[in-house]
Scaffold this motif. Structure first.
Motif, mmCIF file in Angstrom:
data_model
loop_
_atom_site.group_PDB
_atom_site.id
_atom_site.type_symbol
_atom_site.label_atom_id
_atom_site.label_comp_id
_atom_site.label_asym_id
_atom_site.label_seq_id
_atom_site.Cartn_x
_atom_site.Cartn_y
_atom_site.Cartn_z
ATOM 1 N N ASN A 44 9.198 0.846 -1.493
ATOM 2 C CA ASN A 44 9.243 0.895 0.002
ATOM 3 C C ASN A 44 8.255 2.952 0.153
ATOM 4 O OD1 ASN A 44 9.580 0.446 2.898
ATOM 5 N ND2 ASN A 44 11.301 1.801 2.381
ATOM 6 N N SER A 45 7.744 2.650 -0.781
ATOM 7 C CA SER A 45 7.057 4.560 -0.705
ATOM 8 C C SER A 45 5.656 3.977 0.362
ATOM 9 C CB SER A 45 6.165 5.050 -1.839
ATOM 10 O OG SER A 45 7.021 5.064 -3.158
ATOM 11 N N PHE A 46 4.545 2.923 0.000
ATOM 12 C CA PHE A 46 3.885 2.723 0.953
ATOM 13 C C PHE A 46 4.478 1.711 2.335
ATOM 14 C CE2 PHE A 46 2.064 4.910 -2.625
ATOM 15 C CZ PHE A 46 1.439 5.453 -2.170
ATOM 16 N N THR A 47 3.363 1.559 3.373
ATOM 17 C CA THR A 47 3.188 0.128 4.069
ATOM 18 C C THR A 47 1.947 0.628 4.592
ATOM 19 O OG1 THR A 47 5.600 1.520 4.873
ATOM 20 C CG2 THR A 47 3.946 -0.055 6.323
ATOM 21 N N THR A 66 5.312 5.841 3.421
ATOM 22 C CA THR A 66 6.550 5.309 4.238
ATOM 23 C C THR A 66 6.917 6.337 4.612
ATOM 24 O OG1 THR A 66 6.109 2.938 3.370
ATOM 25 C CG2 THR A 66 8.411 3.694 4.104
ATOM 26 N N ASN A 67 7.483 7.094 3.967
ATOM 27 C CA ASN A 67 8.541 8.333 3.824
ATOM 28 C C ASN A 67 8.251 9.804 4.324
ATOM 29 O OD1 ASN A 67 10.533 6.625 2.897
ATOM 30 N ND2 ASN A 67 9.820 7.113 1.409
ATOM 31 N N SER A 68 6.430 9.758 4.428
ATOM 32 C CA SER A 68 5.904 11.273 5.233
ATOM 33 C C SER A 68 6.117 10.673 6.793
ATOM 34 C CB SER A 68 4.647 11.529 5.106
ATOM 35 O OG SER A 68 3.969 10.756 5.843
ATOM 36 N N LYS A 69 6.670 12.837 6.829
ATOM 37 C CA LYS A 69 7.154 12.526 8.975
ATOM 38 C C LYS A 69 5.956 12.071 9.457
ATOM 39 C CE LYS A 69 9.306 16.427 11.188
ATOM 40 N NZ LYS A 69 9.465 17.443 11.507
ATOM 41 N N ASP A 70 4.602 12.683 9.211
ATOM 42 C CA ASP A 70 3.597 11.713 10.070
ATOM 43 C C ASP A 70 3.229 10.656 9.831
ATOM 44 O OD1 ASP A 70 2.305 12.841 8.042
ATOM 45 O OD2 ASP A 70 1.140 14.292 9.467
ATOM 46 N N LYS A 71 3.421 10.293 8.958
ATOM 47 C CA LYS A 71 3.421 8.518 8.752
ATOM 48 C C LYS A 71 1.689 8.726 7.597
ATOM 49 C CE LYS A 71 7.237 6.759 8.909
ATOM 50 N NZ LYS A 71 8.179 6.382 8.602
ATOM 51 N N THR A 72 1.373 9.453 7.104
ATOM 52 C CA THR A 72 0.222 10.000 6.883
ATOM 53 C C THR A 72 -0.508 9.311 5.667
ATOM 54 O OG1 THR A 72 0.859 11.943 5.936
ATOM 55 C CG2 THR A 72 -1.867 11.592 5.146
ATOM 56 N N VAL A 73 -1.979 8.499 6.713
ATOM 57 C CA VAL A 73 -2.672 7.735 5.935
ATOM 58 C C VAL A 73 -3.659 7.984 5.302
ATOM 59 C CG1 VAL A 73 -4.643 6.143 7.160
ATOM 60 C CG2 VAL A 73 -2.595 6.529 8.663
ATOM 61 N N ALA A 121 -2.222 -11.567 -0.913
ATOM 62 C CA ALA A 121 -2.842 -10.047 -0.735
ATOM 63 C C ALA A 121 -1.663 -9.042 -0.118
ATOM 64 C CB ALA A 121 -3.169 -9.829 0.661
ATOM 65 N N GLU A 122 -0.816 -8.314 -1.862
ATOM 66 C CA GLU A 122 0.205 -7.451 -1.863
ATOM 67 C C GLU A 122 0.125 -5.841 -2.346
ATOM 68 O OE1 GLU A 122 2.124 -8.319 -5.853
ATOM 69 O OE2 GLU A 122 2.036 -10.398 -5.239
ATOM 70 N N LEU A 123 1.033 -4.986 -1.577
ATOM 71 C CA LEU A 123 0.580 -3.622 -1.499
ATOM 72 C C LEU A 123 1.110 -3.047 -2.957
ATOM 73 C CD1 LEU A 123 -0.251 -0.645 -0.451
ATOM 74 C CD2 LEU A 123 1.951 -1.163 1.332
ATOM 75 N N LEU A 124 0.803 -2.970 -3.650
ATOM 76 C CA LEU A 124 2.092 -2.420 -5.454
ATOM 77 C C LEU A 124 1.820 -1.160 -4.333
ATOM 78 C CD1 LEU A 124 -1.067 -2.965 -7.814
ATOM 79 C CD2 LEU A 124 0.608 -4.437 -6.546
ATOM 80 N N ASN A 125 3.371 0.003 -5.856
ATOM 81 C CA ASN A 125 3.897 1.092 -5.878
ATOM 82 C C ASN A 125 2.641 1.954 -5.702
ATOM 83 O OD1 ASN A 125 6.068 -0.026 -5.587
ATOM 84 N ND2 ASN A 125 6.849 -0.438 -7.596
ATOM 85 N N THR A 126 2.024 2.247 -6.064
ATOM 86 C CA THR A 126 0.839 3.053 -6.445
ATOM 87 C C THR A 126 0.017 3.073 -4.766
ATOM 88 O OG1 THR A 126 -1.170 2.226 -7.035
ATOM 89 C CG2 THR A 126 -0.231 2.608 -8.578
ATOM 90 N N GLY A 127 -0.188 2.687 -3.949
ATOM 91 C CA GLY A 127 -0.596 2.495 -2.820
ATOM 92 C C GLY A 127 -2.214 1.371 -2.103
ATOM 93 N N ASN A 128 -2.127 0.656 -3.152
ATOM 94 C CA ASN A 128 -2.685 -0.270 -4.044
ATOM 95 C C ASN A 128 -3.213 -0.900 -2.892
ATOM 96 O OD1 ASN A 128 -6.075 -0.460 -4.909
ATOM 97 N ND2 ASN A 128 -5.401 -1.539 -6.434
ATOM 98 N N LEU A 129 -3.834 -2.158 -2.432
ATOM 99 C CA LEU A 129 -3.822 -2.987 -1.342
ATOM 100 C C LEU A 129 -4.979 -4.249 -2.059
ATOM 101 C CD1 LEU A 129 -3.383 -4.925 1.130
ATOM 102 C CD2 LEU A 129 -4.852 -4.154 2.029
ATOM 103 N N VAL A 130 -4.600 -5.072 -2.819
ATOM 104 C CA VAL A 130 -4.858 -5.686 -3.346
ATOM 105 C C VAL A 130 -4.432 -7.080 -3.147
ATOM 106 C CG1 VAL A 130 -5.195 -4.145 -5.782
ATOM 107 C CG2 VAL A 130 -2.997 -6.352 -5.073
ATOM 108 N N LEU A 131 -5.414 -8.383 -3.638
ATOM 109 C CA LEU A 131 -5.812 -9.568 -3.259
ATOM 110 C C LEU A 131 -6.123 -10.276 -4.647
ATOM 111 C CD1 LEU A 131 -8.615 -10.255 -0.890
ATOM 112 C CD2 LEU A 131 -6.750 -10.033 -0.610
ATOM 113 N N LYS A 132 -4.343 -11.029 -5.269
ATOM 114 C CA LYS A 132 -4.399 -11.773 -6.177
ATOM 115 C C LYS A 132 -4.735 -13.371 -5.829
ATOM 116 C CE LYS A 132 -0.848 -8.225 -8.397
ATOM 117 N NZ LYS A 132 0.417 -7.818 -8.620
ATOM 118 N N ASN A 133 -4.674 -13.619 -7.267
ATOM 119 C CA ASN A 133 -5.493 -15.125 -7.760
ATOM 120 C C ASN A 133 -3.199 -15.544 -8.368
ATOM 121 O OD1 ASN A 133 -4.441 -14.484 -10.033
ATOM 122 N ND2 ASN A 133 -7.020 -15.382 -10.857
#
Length: 791
Positions: A44-47, A66-73, A121-133
């Motif tokens: 839940n670190s990244f959205t 996710t947990n920054s006050k201004d939802k930092t992109v 598509a998955e969002l890893l704990n590192t903040g990396n959005l990936v496409l997987k087989n």
């Protein structure tokens, strides 16, 4: 019972409509902008999902904390092409591409790789959005196409660059870039529609003087989980809160500065823990064409004299002429903007040129908009075809002369006048060109008489000078001081032999002082130069490292730093050779009966600040002194300060490269709290020590005394002084300054200067280093009240 059940179902559906989260977006599925559905990382670190700016109908497909006050992109797919708030969606197509479509079904963005076996598509704990087989292999990742941010473990390679946003609160692509150039060096560039230039690493010196190398062609840079950012060109930087367990990001901000941010979990706010550019005015393009960046308490943009701002809300648009440029084809004048340089656009360079010759050359060339005249040596002339990247610095050794129509009235504003930041300028009032008879007014005639009169006086004065020099040399030969000056200029930084220094110091007989780094002896070299020779202890590194670093430090030159003339490195012997400074150290003139007056104290405070600002920001090698105290501030024959022992912390460092210094070095009472807390050391430790010195100059007593009675919980003098001073300031008593300043001065001091110095000193000794000012801003603040008269 039925009504309660109906209510629970309704609330459940309502909550589901408000927000839905998923760990993966499967092939064939989609997320719509109206659906409020998000992909979250397992911890839940990244959205990831559709993101809208406040009060905006536009949406971006983004990843944020996710947990920054201004939802930092930290990443945006469609940064320059936002989609509509209705019927826009992101989906994974049958060919394996992830596609973002707008309200009309048009494709706004899509992944650049097709793979039919993409499963989700998955969002890893590192903040990396990936496409997987189906086998879990990554086929595409957002880490390969960053926007303005690099996350820990995300690698910057030769094919990747960070691009800043155009302005604060915008995702639109800006003009600043971080990337590896073709010479394998990581650099920051300003790439605006008008110009492109490198501003980091410092472009005024070569790669190696900047501490980089171009031999490693792997071109890789990464921010690790500890907070260390390092690249293959030998660059390394550490976050001030280095260590595991902290959420961080490396962002190229819209002001062109590269910064490491650390997330404060308790507040959700970000703290800057490192930045590439300590003086923001060194960022090219931040003020635009015909504009100058100046330092007050923070950087400000002003227009070059004779020009006016294009857009007051956007200084990157620069300034425009307040005159018709065709007027430059006739009679012109030059307006001097002192201590100001403009980077680049030199279409001609003339060394060993006089100011008058430089002015004449510029006036006769239609390409010339201005010229910069540097007063190094015999003088150098830089002829400018354009005026970009203007920078006003108190330590710049020269001025820029702006070419303007003669009849254009240019005001002469003060250097810094309240909130309206204006540059100091003065008109040279030099007529250039051939005026017609209609321009020959009585005013011009008056100037002819004035010039004639001044010329006659100058000729008489010149005759007296020549006769005086002839008499002096004829009767007594060349004075020793002049001869020594010529020898000093001709003598280069050199490596001395141990026997040479042993002989020059008469076997190290006359001791001038001693400290933690070694003992200082007085000596006389073979060319009759009087020197101070420091014999270092055994804590310094091997011969090759010592030699390499001391040559770098030997290039550092500033009027408020003790000049190093050479060194010796033989076996275990390490010696440094400095210029000899006449009037001993500041402590001998502050805490004893022969104390300095107010004018001298203020000059020492300003000069010391200039020297430290140069070490921190302007010299070729970034240097933290680590032991600023009155004993290391020497006074020359005119009681001007010269900082000694700078660079010794660097020489004694034995634990790796980078800007981190872990060995404790300093003097109790002047040491910043970071030392005791075992935190990474930054230039702010010198700011703290400077603050203690300033407060001691104000009070005239030692505030750094650590001798505390073991049987009594007595308050340290510095803390007591700070507490009392803050109480007096808060009370608002008009006599609070008089009650703090050294009573031995008997009221003979400038109240405004004293109040300024007290406030600076108090801000410098803040325990939270982020609240301490930079030395460059201290210099600028002191310069604003430098001309105050004593009361």
């Amino acid at each position: 019972m039925r009504s309660i059940l109906f209510l629970l179902i309704t609330l459940s559906l309502l909550h589901s409509a408000i927000s839905k989260s998923m760990l993966r977006l499967r092939k064939g599925a989609s997320i719509s902008v109206e659906g409020n559905t998000f992909i979250i990382s397992p911890d839940n670190s990244f959205t990831c999902g559709f993101y809208a700016m406040p009060r905006s109908n536009a949406y971006w497909f983004s990843i944020w904390f996710t947990n920054s006050k201004d939802k930092t992109v930290v990443w945006t797919a469609n940064r320059d092409k936002p989609v509509n708030s209705q019927r826009s969606k992101i989906s994974i197509q049958r060919d394996g591409t992830m596609v973002l479509t707008d309200v009309d079904g048009s494709i706004t963005w899509q992944t650049d790789k097709r793979a039919a076996d993409v499963s989700a598509a998955e969002l890893l704990n590192t903040g990396n959005l990936v496409l997987k087989n189906p086998q879990g292999n990554i086929l595409w990742q957002s880490f390969d196409v960053p926007t303005d941010t690099l996350l820990p473990s995300q690698i910057l390679t030769k094919d990747i660059r960070l691009l800043s946003s155009l302005r604060k609160g915008s995702f639109e692509t800006g003009y600043f870039n971080l990337y590896f150039d073709s010479d394998n060096v990581l650099m920051l560039t300003s790439d605006s529609p008008e110009t492109s230039s490198i501003y980091w690493p410092y472009p005024g010196v070569n790669i190696y003087e900047n501490g980089r190398t171009n031999y490693n062609a792997s071109r890789r840079a990464v921010l690790d989980d500890m907070g260390t950012f390092q690249s293959s060109d030998n660059f390394q930087a550490n976050a001030s809160d280095i260590g595991f367990g902290i959420k961080r990001r490396l962002t190229l901000d819209n002001d062109g500065n590269l910064r490491i941010y650390s997330l404060i979990n308790s507040t959700g706010l970000w703290m800057i823990t490192w930045q590439a550019i300590s003086q923001p005015c060194q960022v090219h393009g931040v003020c635009g064409r015909y504009a100058i960046c100046v330092y007050a308490l923070k950087p400000k943009c002003i227009c070059t004299p004779g020009f006016e701002v294009n857009n007051p809300s956007d200084w990157s648009a620069g300034c425009k002429p307040a005159f018709r440029e065709s007027l430059l084809n006739s009679l012109v004048k030059f307006v001097e903007v002192s201590r100001t340089d403009y980077f680049g656009f030199d279409f001609d360079f003339k060394p060993n040129f006089t100011l008058e010759a430089c002015r004449e050359f510029c006036s006769g060339d239609s390409r010339c908009k201005a010229f910069t005249y540097k007063t190094w040596g015999a003088g150098s002339c830089y002829v400018k075809s354009e005026l970009f990247n203007g920078l006003m610095s108190p330590d710049f050794p020269g001025s820029t002369y702006i070419k303007l129509p003669y009849r254009l009235h240019v005001s002469k504003p003060s250097f810094f006048n309240g909130s309206s930041t204006m540059c100091e300028s003065r008109e040279a009032d030099i007529l250039v060109g051939s005026p017609s008879m209609y321009d020959f007014t009585r005013t011009t005639v008056r100037w002819v008489y004035i010039y004639s009169f001044c010329g006659a006086l100058g000729a008489i004065e010149l005759i007296f000078i020549v006769v005086g020099w002839w008499f002096l040399f004829r009767k007594h030969g060349v004075p020793a001081s002049v001869e020594a000056g010529y020898r000093m200029i001709s003598s280069q930084f050199k490596r001395f032999s141990y026997d040479e220094l042993k002989k020059g110091t008469n076997n190290f007989r006359e001791e001038l002082g001693r400290g933690g780094s070694g003992i200082v002896y007085k000596g006389v070299l073979a060319d009759d130069r009087v020197v101070a020779v420091k014999r270092l202890g055994d804590v310094f590194q091997g011969q090759d490292e010592f030699w390499a670093e001391i040559r770098t430090i030997g290039k550092i030159n500033h009027m408020n730093l003790v000049r190093m003339w050479g060194f010796c490195s033989e076996g275990r012997q390490r010696l440094l050779v400095y210029e000899y400074v006449d009037n001993l150290s500041l402590d001998k003139h502050l805490f004893h009966s022969n104390f300095l007056g107010w004018k001298q104290r203020f000059a020492v405070a300003l000069g010391t600040a200039k020297g430290l600002a140069y070490l921190h920001d302007e010299c070729l090698e970034w240097v933290i002194h680590c032991d600023v105290k009155p004993e290391n501030i020497l006074l020359d024959g005119e009681l001007q300060p010269k900082i000694a022992d700078f660079g010794l912390a660097k020489l004694s460092r034995r634990d790796g490269s980078g800007s981190d210094i872990s060995n404790i070095r300093g003097t109790k009472g002047y040491m910043a709290p970071e030392w005791a807390l075992n935190c990474p050391i930054t230039a702010k430790v010198d700011v703290y020590s400077y603050g203690v010195v300033v407060l001691e100059m104000i009070k005239g007593i030692k505030l750094s005394n650590w001798a505390v009675d073991d049987t009594e919980d007595r308050e340290i003098p510095l803390k007591s002084f700070v507490r009392i001073a803050k109480e007096k300031i808060q009370c608002g008593n008009s006599y609070w300054v008089d009650s703090i300043v050294d009573p031995r001065l008997e009221g003979r001091f400038s109240r405004n200067q004293a109040a300024t110095l007290i406030e600076i000193g108090l801000s410098c000794v803040e325990e939270n280093r982020n609240k301490r000012p930079m030395m460059a801003s201290i210099v600028q603040t002191l310069m604003e009240c430098e001309d105050e008269t004593e009361i």
